[in-house]
Design a protein around this motif. Structure first.
Motif, PDB file in Angstrom:
ATOM      1  N   ILE A 235       0.803  -1.234   0.000  1.00  0.00           N
ATOM      2  CA  ILE A 235       0.000   0.000   0.000  1.00  0.00           C
ATOM      3  C   ILE A 235       0.832   1.279   0.000  1.00  0.00           C
TER       4      ILE A 235
ATOM      5  N   GLN B  42       0.037   3.441  -5.004  1.00  0.00           N
ATOM      6  CA  GLN B  42      -0.350   4.832  -4.795  1.00  0.00           C
ATOM      7  C   GLN B  42      -0.785   5.489  -6.105  1.00  0.00           C
TER       8      GLN B  42
ATOM      9  N   PHE C  46      -4.293   4.151  -7.381  1.00  0.00           N
ATOM     10  CA  PHE C  46      -5.438   4.633  -6.601  1.00  0.00           C
ATOM     11  C   PHE C  46      -5.342   6.122  -6.282  1.00  0.00           C
TER      12      PHE C  46
ATOM     13  N   PRO D  31      -4.229   7.867  -2.327  1.00  0.00           N
ATOM     14  CA  PRO D  31      -5.317   7.943  -1.338  1.00  0.00           C
ATOM     15  C   PRO D  31      -4.851   8.570  -0.035  1.00  0.00           C
TER      16      PRO D  31
ATOM     17  N   LEU E 269      -8.492   7.093   3.781  1.00  0.00           N
ATOM     18  CA  LEU E 269      -8.982   6.165   2.769  1.00  0.00           C
ATOM     19  C   LEU E 269      -8.109   4.912   2.726  1.00  0.00           C
ATOM     20  N   LEU E 270      -6.806   5.110   2.880  1.00  0.00           N
ATOM     21  CA  LEU E 270      -5.900   3.966   2.899  1.00  0.00           C
ATOM     22  C   LEU E 270      -6.228   3.037   4.063  1.00  0.00           C
TER      23      LEU E 270
ATOM     24  N   ILE F 215      -9.313   1.059   3.103  1.00  0.00           N
ATOM     25  CA  ILE F 215      -9.024  -0.014   2.139  1.00  0.00           C
ATOM     26  C   ILE F 215      -8.435  -1.226   2.849  1.00  0.00           C
TER      27      ILE F 215
ATOM     28  N   THR G 285     -10.006   1.274  -8.962  1.00  0.00           N
ATOM     29  CA  THR G 285     -10.534   2.401  -8.195  1.00  0.00           C
ATOM     30  C   THR G 285     -10.672   2.001  -6.734  1.00  0.00           C
ATOM     31  N   ALA G 286     -10.627   3.000  -5.871  1.00  0.00           N
ATOM     32  CA  ALA G 286     -10.689   2.730  -4.429  1.00  0.00           C
ATOM     33  C   ALA G 286     -12.005   2.079  -4.045  1.00  0.00           C
TER      34      ALA G 286
ATOM     35  N   ILE H  40     -12.433  -1.572  -2.255  1.00  0.00           N
ATOM     36  CA  ILE H  40     -13.140  -1.750  -0.986  1.00  0.00           C
ATOM     37  C   ILE H  40     -14.168  -2.866  -1.118  1.00  0.00           C
TER      38      ILE H  40
END
Length: 494
Positions: free
Chosen positions: A31, A37, A40, A43, A47-48, A51, A98-99, A103
């Protein structure tokens, strides 16, 4: 000598724990790297955190679903269902960009993991010999730690790869564990205790014969089969197995036993271990980052910690069935609380003076903490959670306790970055106090279960009138020593 079936089932559950470990570690390795990075769009920390942590919510929901349907499905079909869902989730994660989609994919994977993580410890406890049940679970947890270590070093290796494949391939590698789980689960039989509790006594006897590697009429096989049948009859006579049994204190102390299982799973996660695992490579971890003070390659040093974590997991193999569950819990948790208190002072010095000496000592204590956790807490928790439950409530109780583990895991992973960012070194005082608070309830309320069959553990909690000699709890060990030579129903009714 055990039969081949025992080792095949142990291989299945071992692959499951490898998968759990790999899944717990894989995101921590990717991540913070540029390819992730970039994909996405950089983020935010919040948000990280979502996820990473949303996976735990999926696991919690999956565990709760297992509590409702797992007993009806059985151990085998629950594992098959979990593996199929996880395989889809792994492919979903590896393919998104996409984030929001990530998720969603993490939640799907978590649902499958909830089924696996709730069921595999139960299956292993139900097929393992009583004298070495803890060692079999230790083997699984060593592989869980190997999975974490593998994920970490995989992420480190792919950090030198460009483009999105640098994170997509490590995520997709979950399939290396999932596909063999599916293949093995298709061919193993059901747990003998599940079969017995569902009126399939002959099938139960046949599976016991295969687990022992002895004929169905061998004295050891017959003795264990009769012991299981007696336990089924006693629980049926007490009405055990209804959901309502979890809400009031019945004669088998089902509610108390569920509370013990949930408490130990809560303790495992709230103590802070996954805050370390998920964020050890992150700049968020240890504001002032003492790893960077000690080494010009802090990621390598973090990898060494995880390698030690795996190596130390072999130590409880030789302790869990000799020292017992309670002693390992108490000694190692006391040590963990003390280390967090010491680390608080060391990290304060690192953050205020950039002391390399304090950083080196803090790093050394990090190795000690990880060792204590895996020696006295990690394998112990999963063994204890499954074995403390009564037979007809084992899947429900273990699933609910596992859900407690995952929701607490989510909370820790979610609040750790903010806690470190806002409180700095003071954040670790909280974990020192939390770990110290575990000791009184374990000392006063957690019974020892080493060396007892799952049926004999019931005798610790059973009322005096339910099983003749059960009012003399000291008789349990005597019963266990005689069990192989004397049919259990004679012991219980003589």
């Amino acid at each position: 000598m055990a039969g081949k079936l025992l080792y095949v089932i142990t291989l299945l559950t071992a692959l499951g724990f490898l998968l759990i470990g790999y899944d717990n570690g894989v995101m921590g390795g990717i991540i913070n790297e540029e390819p992730f990075q970039t994909t996405f769009k950089k983020p935010s920390a919040s948000l990280l955190g979502t996820i990473v942590a949303i996976y735990e919510i999926g696991c919690c929901v999956g565990s709760i679903l297992t509590a409702f349907v797992g007993e009806r499905l059985g151990r085998k079909r629950s594992i098959l269902l979990g593996a199929i869902v996880m395989l889809g989730g792994a492919g979903f994660q590896a393919g998104v960009s996409t984030a929001g989609a990530m998720i969603g994919a993490r939640i799907v994977s978590g649902l499958g993991m909830g089924f696996l993580n709730s069921t595999m410890p139960v299956l292993q406890s139900e097929v393992s010999p009583k004298s070495s049940r803890g060692r079999f679970v230790c083997f699984q947890l060593s592989l869980l730690n190997f999975g974490i270590m593998t994920a970490y070093w995989t992420g480190y290796g792919f950090a030198y790869v460009t483009g999105s494949k640098a994170w997509r391939i490590p995520v997709a590698l979950q399939a290396v564990f999932i596909i063999p789980i599916l293949a093995i689960a298709l061919f193993i039989p059901e747990s003998p205790r599940w079969l017995a509790s569902h009126g399939r006594a002959q099938e139960s006897l046949d599976v016991l014969s295969r687990l022992h590697g002895k004929p169905a009429d061998h004295a050891d096989v017959v003795a264990q089969h009769m012991e299981i049948q007696n336990a089924v009859q006693v629980e049926a006579s007490l009405g055990s197995g209804k959901w309502s049994d979890l809400l009031h204190e019945d004669e088998l102390k089902t509610r108390r036993r569920l509370m013990i299982a949930c408490a130990i799973q809560f303790f495992q996660q709230i103590g802070g271990i996954n805050g370390l695992i998920f964020y050890m490579r992150s700049p968020l971890f240890y504001r002032g980052n003492f790893f960077a003070l000690v080494s010009d390659k802090p990621a390598l040093l973090a990898g060494a910690v995880f390698t030690w974590f795996f190596a130390a997991s072999f130590i409880p193999w030789f302790l869990i069935d000799s020292l017992g569950r309670r002693k390992l819990f108490l000694v190692c948790i006391a040590g963990m609380a003390a280390i967090f208190a010491i680390e608080t002072g060391l990290i304060q010095k690192v953050q205020t003076t950039n002391s390399k000496t304090a950083g080196a000592v803090a790093t050394a204590f990090m190795f000690v903490f990880m060792g204590l956790f895996t020696i006295g807490f990690q394998a112990n928790v999963w063994c204890y959670t499954a074995e403390i439950q009564p037979l007809r409530m084992r899947q429900k109780g273990a699933s609910i306790a596992t859900a407690c583990n995952w929701i607490t895991n989510y909370a820790v992973v979610q609040f750790t970055p903010s806690g470190i960012d806002n409180l700095g070194w003071k954040f670790y005082i909280i974990f020192a106090i939390i770990n110290a608070a575990f000791l009184p309830p374990i000392y006063f309320f957690f019974p020892e279960t080493k060396g007892l069959s799952l049926e004999a553990i019931d005798l610790i909690f059973a009322p005096p009138g339910a099983i003749g000699e059960a009012e003399d709890k000291a008789h349990v060990s005597h019963l266990e020593q005689r069990g192989a030579a004397t049919p259990p129903e004679l012991d219980l009714k003589e």
